[in-house]
Design an enzyme around this catalytic site. Sequence first.
Site, PDB file in Angstrom:
ATOM      1  N   LYS A   1       0.732  -1.245  -0.119  1.00 56.37           N
ATOM      2  CA  LYS A   1      -0.048  -0.111  -0.106  1.00 56.37           C
ATOM      3  C   LYS A   1       1.083   1.071   0.192  1.00 56.37           C
ATOM      4  O   LYS A   1       0.269   2.380  -0.404  1.00 56.37           O
ATOM      5  CB  LYS A   1      -0.935   0.043   1.199  1.00 56.37           C
TER       6      LYS A   1
ATOM      7  N   LYS B   1      -9.111 -10.753  -9.410  1.00 54.55           N
ATOM      8  CA  LYS B   1     -10.207 -10.760  -8.279  1.00 54.55           C
ATOM      9  C   LYS B   1     -11.297  -9.686  -8.370  1.00 54.55           C
ATOM     10  O   LYS B   1     -10.845  -8.740  -8.800  1.00 54.55           O
ATOM     11  CB  LYS B   1      -9.728 -10.847  -6.782  1.00 54.55           C
TER      12      LYS B   1
ATOM     13  N   LYS C   1     -13.732  -3.594  -5.575  1.00 54.53           N
ATOM     14  CA  LYS C   1     -14.373  -2.331  -5.837  1.00 54.53           C
ATOM     15  C   LYS C   1     -13.702  -1.288  -6.714  1.00 54.53           C
ATOM     16  O   LYS C   1     -14.234  -0.251  -7.347  1.00 54.53           O
ATOM     17  CB  LYS C   1     -14.608  -1.786  -4.552  1.00 54.53           C
TER      18      LYS C   1
END
Length: 332
Positions: free
Chosen positions: A115, A198, A201
Amino acid sequence: MTARPRVLSGIQPTADSFHIGNYLGALREWVRMQETHDCFYCVVDQHAITTEHDPGVLRERTFTSFAQLLAVGLDPERSTIFVQSQVPEHSQLAWVLECQTGFGEASRMTQFKDKSVKGGAERSSVGLFTYPILQAADILIYQANAVPVGEDQRQHLELTRDLAQRFNGTFGQTFTVPEPMIIKETAKVVDLQEPSAKMSKSAPGGCVFLLDDDSVSRKKIKSAVTDSEREIRFDPVGKAGVANLLTMQQALTGRGMADIVASYEGRGYGDLKSETADIVMDVIAPIRARTRELLADRAELLRLMALGADRARATASITLRDVYEKVGFIPV
Ligand code: TRP
């Protein structure tokens, strides 16, 4: 007193709606576990401020997330359903655990590394760095026996176990050492447009959101990427798009795969898509309706949040008192 094993899990309020992958991969399992476990489920809003966020959007998403948890079938009578920031013991325990965590140990967390590459480690917050320790506090404060999570959370669970064992070793038996309960992705749902990824969102075009209108989701399913053959068989490697539609049908109906595949003998992708859309709509339409109903009554949602927070604190405060005592703080 209940003899049932306790589970805790959390979900971030980082989207306007959960999606069918969240539902099949996690939320539906959470609902089922109410039959066998003493369940604690939280909307982890404190984790959601570790990266840049808008306060108004976060508040709205926390309401929406909480409402969806109830709408999918989590029962505030049977389970403790709450919002993390309303239970201050999580952050209080997190500080103590941070002081038991090695800097190098925290630096090895791969999710932080992933991240933080976006904005660079220099611009990432210290909160993003200590994220896994707050997660450990979420779990340990309730003495949870098991934690249902996806495979991507395995390392955070290992850290949680290490911290529990270390604290117990240093200060005496304090925490239950939780087992990871990695939810088997029997129903691993992939992106409708990009079946090698996968469902997520962050790629809304290939993602079916629980709260989108039927027409929007139906269109996404009908334009799902398949392949240039015509044959319907279950082959997740060679025919990932078709397999994804079949998987959704299987997961949502409980029918056997062979049976579903056989029912498409001599029929085409058009039928497969529209029937998959029907099945998906049957499941998500009532969830959406219930969520909207709940969101229309904020006073009731606030009441249910307060109920969950009260219950959570009744347990969390006992653990925290013990921890404070053990590390040498003076009770007020
Ligand atoms: N990190 C988890 C995720 O991204 C969310 C989470 C926060 C969590 N606290 C937790 C999951 C405690 C399980 C238990 O999915």
